[in-house]
Design a protein around this motif. Structure first.
Motif, short mmCIF file in Angstrom:
data_model
loop_
_atom_site.label_atom_id
_atom_site.label_comp_id
_atom_site.label_asym_id
_atom_site.label_seq_id
_atom_site.Cartn_x
_atom_site.Cartn_y
_atom_site.Cartn_z
N GLN B 5 0.81 -1.21 0.00
CA GLN B 5 0.00 0.00 0.00
C GLN B 5 0.84 1.26 0.00
O GLN B 5 0.38 2.32 -0.39
CB GLN B 5 -0.91 -0.01 1.23
CG GLN B 5 -2.02 -1.04 1.08
CD GLN B 5 -2.77 -1.25 2.37
OE1 GLN B 5 -2.14 -1.37 3.43
NE2 GLN B 5 -4.08 -1.28 2.31
N MET B 6 2.08 1.14 0.47
CA MET B 6 2.98 2.28 0.50
C MET B 6 3.61 2.55 -0.86
O MET B 6 4.11 3.63 -1.10
CB MET B 6 4.09 2.05 1.52
CG MET B 6 3.62 2.00 2.96
SD MET B 6 2.88 3.55 3.48
CE MET B 6 4.36 4.55 3.61
N ARG B 7 3.57 1.57 -1.73
CA ARG B 7 4.24 1.74 -3.02
C ARG B 7 3.35 2.48 -4.01
O ARG B 7 2.17 2.17 -4.14
CB ARG B 7 4.62 0.37 -3.62
CG ARG B 7 5.80 -0.24 -2.91
CD ARG B 7 6.28 -1.44 -3.66
NE ARG B 7 7.32 -2.13 -2.91
CZ ARG B 7 7.66 -3.39 -3.12
NH1 ARG B 7 7.02 -4.09 -4.05
NH2 ARG B 7 8.60 -3.94 -2.42
N THR B 8 3.96 3.44 -4.71
CA THR B 8 3.23 4.14 -5.76
C THR B 8 3.29 3.29 -7.03
O THR B 8 4.17 2.44 -7.16
CB THR B 8 3.88 5.50 -6.04
OG1 THR B 8 5.21 5.27 -6.51
CG2 THR B 8 3.92 6.36 -4.80
N PRO B 9 2.36 3.54 -7.96
CA PRO B 9 2.41 2.81 -9.24
C PRO B 9 3.77 2.98 -9.92
O PRO B 9 4.28 2.06 -10.54
CB PRO B 9 1.29 3.44 -10.06
CG PRO B 9 0.33 3.95 -9.03
CD PRO B 9 1.17 4.38 -7.87
N MET B 10 4.35 4.19 -9.81
CA MET B 10 5.64 4.46 -10.43
C MET B 10 6.72 3.51 -9.88
O MET B 10 7.53 2.97 -10.61
CB MET B 10 6.04 5.91 -10.19
CG MET B 10 7.41 6.30 -10.69
SD MET B 10 7.56 6.10 -12.46
CE MET B 10 7.00 7.70 -13.01
N ARG B 11 6.67 3.31 -8.57
CA ARG B 11 7.68 2.45 -7.94
C ARG B 11 7.54 1.00 -8.44
O ARG B 11 8.52 0.30 -8.67
CB ARG B 11 7.51 2.50 -6.41
CG ARG B 11 8.46 1.60 -5.64
CD ARG B 11 9.90 2.11 -5.74
NE ARG B 11 10.83 1.13 -5.21
CZ ARG B 11 11.36 0.13 -5.93
NH1 ARG B 11 11.03 0.01 -7.20
NH2 ARG B 11 12.20 -0.70 -5.38
N ARG B 12 6.30 0.57 -8.56
CA ARG B 12 6.07 -0.81 -9.00
C ARG B 12 6.53 -1.02 -10.44
O ARG B 12 7.02 -2.07 -10.82
CB ARG B 12 4.59 -1.16 -8.88
CG ARG B 12 4.17 -1.48 -7.45
CD ARG B 12 2.92 -2.30 -7.43
NE ARG B 12 1.78 -1.64 -8.08
CZ ARG B 12 1.01 -0.76 -7.46
NH1 ARG B 12 1.24 -0.44 -6.20
NH2 ARG B 12 0.01 -0.20 -8.09
N ARG B 14 8.74 0.79 -12.17
CA ARG B 14 10.12 1.16 -12.46
C ARG B 14 11.02 -0.08 -12.54
O ARG B 14 10.98 -0.93 -11.66
CB ARG B 14 10.64 2.14 -11.40
CG ARG B 14 11.91 2.82 -11.78
CD ARG B 14 12.23 3.93 -10.83
NE ARG B 14 11.49 5.16 -11.14
CZ ARG B 14 11.18 6.09 -10.23
NH1 ARG B 14 11.52 5.92 -8.97
NH2 ARG B 14 10.54 7.17 -10.58
#
Lengths: 142, 129
Positions: B5-12, B14
């Motif tokens: 839940q802490m991860r942004t779509p961008m992080r996933r 990347r």
């Protein structure tokens, strides 16, 4: 500010912005050469059937090879081979252009235009050179 | 709180991208394009050398080790390049899921078919069975 406010209003009646597509851009040589690279790649994909036919015919025997040679000697066959030669050379030169860009060189406006021009002029010239050598190797046009 | 839940779509996204294979295809397309330059020149030379020759002469030239090895390398290299390239075209233009999967599958079948048929022909010419 007016646009911002308009953008904030909700409702299905407001047309949403569309991403620009082909017809909105001004035609330029770099744009056309980019398209040529993809189109030549797409056509070469199916053109490899000629190469596979050539190899399989040679492996199958004299009759199969004679059929292949008859087709390639016909007007349609020669046009396809001419197109395949140009496509292969154009895609190769376009690929070299991309490899140059991958090193982050040649991206300035004048350099881009020069590379685009070199791709098309180079591919047509080299195709003619290859075909002249080809006909010379066969001992003249037949 | 779960990590997800802490991860942004961008992080996933990347690093691995939508296909979860990262820049593998991009890099392999570069590798096969570099290898394709000398192999394409070699193919043109071989094709010119074979123009107008009899079947027996063509078999002899295509079956000689150096020519057969170059042809095998050309086929394997170019088919892999074609495979990635057509996949890129398909995912750019075909957005309907079933059609896209069918096209990607067809791409794979076509490429494997061309590669194996051509490689078989070259090996048959070499070993003269």
């Amino acid at each position: 500010m007016a646009e911002l406010e308009a953008g904030a209003t909700k409702g299905p009646q407001r047309p949403r912005p569309l991403s620009p597509h082909l017809q909105i851009y001004k035609m330029s040589l770099t744009f056309v050469m980019s398209g040529f690279h993809r189109v030549t790649g797409f056509v070469l994909y199916f053109g490899i059937l000629l190469l596979a036919w050539w190899l399989i015919a040679a492996a199958s025997g004299p009759n199969a090879y004679a059929n292949f040679e008859w087709f390639m000697g016909s007007l349609i066959g020669r046009l396809m081979l001419l197109g395949y030669t140009w496509g292969l050379i154009h895609h190769s030169l376009g690929g070299i252009r991309h490899l140059i860009w991958d090193t982050s060189r040649g991206l300035e406006h004048a350099e881009r235009e020069l590379l685009a021009l070199a791709t098309i002029v180079g591919s047509i010239s080299l195709t003619l050179v290859v075909w002249v050598i080809g006909y010379l190797a066969m001992g003249g046009p037949r | 709180m779960k990590d997800a839940q802490m991860r942004t779509p961008m992080r996933r996204v990347r690093g691995m991208g939508a296909a979860h294979t990262g820049t593998k295809d991009f890099w392999h397309q570069r590798v096969t394009s570099v290898a394709g330059i000398p192999l394409t020149i070699a193919l043109i030379v071989i094709a010119i050398a074979l123009l107008g020759r009899s079947h027996a002469a063509a078999v002899q030239i295509l079956g000689s080790p150096i020519v057969a090895i170059i042809m095998l390398l050309f086929i394997v290299n170019i088919v892999y390049h074609m495979w990635i390239g057509m996949q890129e075209i398909i995912v750019d233009y075909v957005h309907e899921d079933k059609l896209k999967l069918a096209a990607l599958m067809g791409n794979t079948f076509f490429c494997f078919g061309i590669a194996f048929a051509s490689a078989f022909a070259i090996l048959k010419l070499s070993f003269g069975v």
